[in-house]
Enzyme design. Structure first.
Site, mmCIF file in Angstrom:
data_model
loop_
_atom_site.group_PDB
_atom_site.id
_atom_site.type_symbol
_atom_site.label_atom_id
_atom_site.label_comp_id
_atom_site.label_asym_id
_atom_site.label_seq_id
_atom_site.Cartn_x
_atom_site.Cartn_y
_atom_site.Cartn_z
ATOM 1 N N GLY A 12 5.554 85.984 61.534
ATOM 2 C CA GLY A 12 4.513 85.323 62.310
ATOM 3 C C GLY A 12 5.044 84.193 63.169
ATOM 4 N N ALA A 13 6.259 84.354 63.679
ATOM 5 C CA ALA A 13 6.906 83.258 64.424
ATOM 6 C C ALA A 13 6.657 83.320 65.926
ATOM 7 C CB ALA A 13 8.409 83.275 64.163
ATOM 8 N N ARG A 15 4.040 82.309 67.419
ATOM 9 C CA ARG A 15 3.191 81.188 67.850
ATOM 10 C C ARG A 15 2.972 80.242 66.674
ATOM 11 N NH1 ARG A 15 -0.096 85.674 67.306
ATOM 12 N NH2 ARG A 15 0.164 86.148 69.505
ATOM 13 N N GLY A 16 2.302 79.136 66.943
ATOM 14 C CA GLY A 16 1.799 78.253 65.904
ATOM 15 C C GLY A 16 2.847 77.671 64.976
ATOM 16 N N ILE A 17 2.522 77.656 63.694
ATOM 17 C CA ILE A 17 3.374 77.023 62.690
ATOM 18 C C ILE A 17 4.723 77.727 62.581
ATOM 19 C CG2 ILE A 17 3.579 76.547 60.215
ATOM 20 C CD1 ILE A 17 0.422 76.274 60.281
ATOM 21 N N LYS A 37 4.093 90.749 65.137
ATOM 22 C CA LYS A 37 3.530 91.967 65.723
ATOM 23 C C LYS A 37 3.362 91.906 67.236
ATOM 24 C CE LYS A 37 0.274 94.423 64.041
ATOM 25 N NZ LYS A 37 -1.062 94.858 63.572
ATOM 26 N N ASP A 69 5.586 94.885 61.611
ATOM 27 C CA ASP A 69 4.341 94.886 60.850
ATOM 28 C C ASP A 69 4.739 94.662 59.396
ATOM 29 O OD1 ASP A 69 2.008 95.303 59.464
ATOM 30 O OD2 ASP A 69 1.521 97.220 60.416
ATOM 31 N N TYR A 167 -10.344 85.473 50.792
ATOM 32 C CA TYR A 167 -9.282 84.686 51.422
ATOM 33 C C TYR A 167 -8.530 83.865 50.384
ATOM 34 C CZ TYR A 167 -6.909 81.134 54.218
ATOM 35 O OH TYR A 167 -5.950 80.291 54.749
ATOM 36 N N LYS A 171 -4.501 84.085 49.651
ATOM 37 C CA LYS A 171 -3.553 82.968 49.800
ATOM 38 C C LYS A 171 -2.915 82.625 48.458
ATOM 39 C CE LYS A 171 -2.361 81.167 52.849
ATOM 40 N NZ LYS A 171 -1.338 81.512 53.881
#
Length: 276
Positions: A12-13, A15-17, A37, A69, A167, A171
């Site tokens: 998940g790199a 964007r964001g954190i 993705k 993915d 959720y 987590k």
């Protein structure tokens, strides 16, 4: 200790954190595998694996963009193989990718339930499993390997479950990986820790949540600076922890956090979930 020459596989790199953590490591001259993705621009969700790679290299690192993915075993196998081929091994895994739906049980379609468990729990477990042989090799070579899961401290208090059971379970599944893998990999010399924010973080994902006020949030850089402290610590002595960003920074003498606020001077920051 720095991250110069270390290879980080960050999910998940784009964007964001995840991107913020990548860019902080890049300042040391690290190699970053952008495992996410998004390969084509989406007007609702800015950032792709390729734009992230450009930002990482501009920050001083080397980047490899790999469309991945993390729910799919073959996709993760291929991404890890490309990473090892490009950089010769892996030293750090950051399980950052996550799916969120803050919905009660009647309003959580099973498709969304499966997405959260597929990304958060299966994805974290799968990436850890596939990176493990290379992290083990890094430990034997004295390269201080770490796994960092972006997940909260575990709590059995009902108020963290009642409004969004699915959720919370998803987590906490990531956090259970931290708990179990820290113990399982301790003898190998591989650290496994979790990191979580005290306050809400201004990201593109948060913008998609109705009513979220980004002006009362902190920037992703508070987590990237905290993550850097974890990833440069001694793997043999720092494992099995559930770090909270501001507590960790304070232990390292960083107590003025106003620079991380989206709007400096804001005092009524939105608290994040799972931190009492």
């Amino acid at each position: 200790m720095t991250l110069k020459g270390k290879t980080l596989f960050i999910t998940g790199a784009s964007r964001g954190i995840g991107l913020a953590i990548a860019k902080r490591a890049a300042q040391d001259g690290a190699n970053i595998v952008v495992a996410a993705k998004t390969a084509e621009t989406n007007p609702k969700l800015p950032g792709t694996i390729y734009s992230a790679a450009e930002e990482i290299e501009a920050a001083g690192g080397k980047a490899l963009a790999v469309q991945t993915d993390i729910r799919d075993e073959a996709s993760v196998d291929a991404a890890v193989a490309k990473a090892v081929e490009a950089f010769g091994g892996l030293d750090i895994l950051v399980n950052n990718a996550s799916a969120i739906s803050l919905t009660p049980t009647p309003d959580t379609p099973m498709k969304r339930f499966d997405l959260m468990f597929g990304v958060n729990v299966r994805g974290t477990y799968l990436c850890t499993q596939k990176c493990l042989p290379h992290l083990t090799a890094a430990a034997k070579a004295g390269r201080n390997p770490h796994v960092l899961n972006m997940s909260p401290p575990l709590s059995m208090k009902p108020h963290w479950f009642k409004s969004h059971v699915a959720y919370t379970m998803a987590k906490y599944g990531m956090s259970e990986c931290t708990l179990g893998h820290a113990a399982e990999f301790k003898a190998l010399g591989i650290a496994v820790n979790s990191l979580w924010p005290r306050t809400a973080i201004a990201t593109a994902a948060l913008q998609m949540i109705p009513g979220a006020d980004l002006n009362r949030c902190r920037k992703p850089e508070i987590l990237s600076d905290a993550a850097y402290l974890v990833l440069t610590s001694d793997a043999k002595g720092t494992t099995g922890n559930f770090f909270i960003d501001d507590e960790l920074l304070a232990k390292h003498g960083i107590t003025d956090l106003d620079r991380y606020a989206v709007v400096p001077g804001t005092t009524d920051l939105i608290p994040d979930f799972f931190v009492d």
